[in-house]
Design a protein around this motif. Structure first.
Motif, PDB file in Angstrom:
ATOM      1  N   VAL A 167       0.844  -1.203   0.000  1.00  0.00           N
ATOM      2  CA  VAL A 167       0.000   0.000   0.000  1.00  0.00           C
ATOM      3  C   VAL A 167       0.874   1.247   0.000  1.00  0.00           C
ATOM      4  CG1 VAL A 167      -1.750   1.287   1.278  1.00  0.00           C
ATOM      5  CG2 VAL A 167      -1.876  -1.214   1.166  1.00  0.00           C
ATOM      6  N   THR A 168       1.892   1.245   0.867  1.00  0.00           N
ATOM      7  CA  THR A 168       2.811   2.387   0.916  1.00  0.00           C
ATOM      8  C   THR A 168       3.531   2.554  -0.415  1.00  0.00           C
ATOM      9  OG1 THR A 168       3.150   1.969   3.278  1.00  0.00           O
ATOM     10  CG2 THR A 168       4.729   3.411   2.189  1.00  0.00           C
ATOM     11  N   ALA A 169       3.951   1.435  -1.017  1.00  0.00           N
ATOM     12  CA  ALA A 169       4.644   1.500  -2.306  1.00  0.00           C
ATOM     13  C   ALA A 169       3.728   2.040  -3.397  1.00  0.00           C
ATOM     14  CB  ALA A 169       5.151   0.117  -2.694  1.00  0.00           C
ATOM     15  N   ALA A 170       2.448   1.640  -3.376  1.00  0.00           N
ATOM     16  CA  ALA A 170       1.494   2.141  -4.370  1.00  0.00           C
ATOM     17  C   ALA A 170       1.273   3.643  -4.205  1.00  0.00           C
ATOM     18  CB  ALA A 170       0.164   1.400  -4.232  1.00  0.00           C
ATOM     19  N   LEU A 171       1.226   4.100  -2.967  1.00  0.00           N
ATOM     20  CA  LEU A 171       1.107   5.537  -2.720  1.00  0.00           C
ATOM     21  C   LEU A 171       2.356   6.268  -3.214  1.00  0.00           C
ATOM     22  CD1 LEU A 171      -0.429   5.430   0.870  1.00  0.00           C
ATOM     23  CD2 LEU A 171      -1.553   6.338  -1.180  1.00  0.00           C
ATOM     24  N   GLY A 172       3.513   5.644  -3.018  1.00  0.00           N
ATOM     25  CA  GLY A 172       4.752   6.241  -3.516  1.00  0.00           C
ATOM     26  C   GLY A 172       4.767   6.332  -5.028  1.00  0.00           C
TER      27      GLY A 172
END
Length: 287
Positions: A167-172
């Protein structure tokens, strides 16, 4: 009747068991994205009518099935990949429909994509035979709709493998796509002076990355985090991502100072929302 149904299902089930439906869906998604970007390349290079306005034929070879020059090749190759993408969409829909183990939400999405595919084919033909901006825009947004439906379906299929870190990577990814999208647009505040075919291709690639990133983040965030503030940020980012994608395309086509201002403002708001959501994932309670 039941014997025929059982026999016809035997062909698909070993195929799904061998290659895996999630991989079939991921490959279909890649083909859909490639088709969109090749269509952008054909438009950006002025190759949309290069096949002498023939459709589905081109302008060389037996029965005019092949391209006669480089501009024609762009359009021909776009159609060639689109054909395989269409077969993959149909195959994914049939496989999902025939397999009782596949989530019905996934089935609804891929069957919906299959229903839109012939409409998209007709619109593709109309861009060659008529080539109006309204038809061109409808052709593009129908393709984006199919792409988004398959992104959602793919995330659903791979949901068990999705972790909080994804999820964090997708936001990044979304946070990187936003400034790239603005920087590659033909605005006064952008970094480019020539909206070349390569620039257009990169910008629309950023559009697809933005939409994919926000979909993965929004869906995964609700599954992997128990935090109302993060859920609110993800909802806002989803809406803003759609606004940025729409205004970005309109800004390219209309060159309005007001529209450009709205586009930049929405992009800044989205970037801020992504940043806040990334920070929130570091402290939010995980499920």
């Amino acid at each position: 009747m039941s014997t025929q149904s059982h026999t016809s299902g035997l062909g698909l089930r070993p195929l799904i068991a061998r290659f895996g439906f999630p991989h079939l869906l991921a490959a279909t998604l890649a083909l859909v994205a490639s088709t969109i970007l090749l269509g952008v390349a054909a438009k950006a290079t002025g190759s949309g009518l290069a096949c002498q306005a023939n459709w589905p034929q081109c302008d060389a070879g037996p029965y005019n099935l092949f391209p006669a020059n480089l501009p024609s090749f762009y359009e021909w190759f776009h159609r060639f990949v689109a054909m395989f993408a269409g077969f993959a969409i149909i195959g994914s829909a049939v496989a999902a429909w025939r397999s009782p183990s596949i989530d019905r939400r996934v089935t609804a999405l891929v069957v919906g994509g299959m229903v839109l595919t012939p409409i998209q084919v007709v619109l593709g033909r109309e861009t060659v035979t008529q080539y109006t901006m309204d038809i061109l825009s409808l052709h593009f947004w129908t393709a984006v709709t199919i792409f988004s439906m398959f992104v959602v379906a793919t995330v659903l299929v791979w949901s068990d493998s999705l972790r909080a870190g994804h999820v964090t990577a997708a936001l990044g990814l979304g946070a990187l796509a936003v400034p790239a999208h603005v920087a590659l647009s033909p605005l006064e505040v952008s970094l480019i002076s020539n909206y070349s075919p390569t620039t257009q291709l990169l910008q629309y690639g950023a559009t697809l990355a933005l939409l994919a990133g926000v979909i993965v983040a929004a869906m995964g965030g609700r599954w992997r985090f128990d935090d109302r503030r993060l859920s609110g940020l993800l909802s806002v980012s989803t809406v803003l991502a759609l606004v940025v994608a729409y205004l970005g395309r309109r800004a390219v086509m209309t060159y309005s100072a007001t529209l450009d201002g709205l586009y930049v403002a929405a992009a800044l708001a989205l970037l801020g929302t992504f940043a806040a959501a990334i920070v929130r994932t570091r402290t939010a309670k995980t499920v």
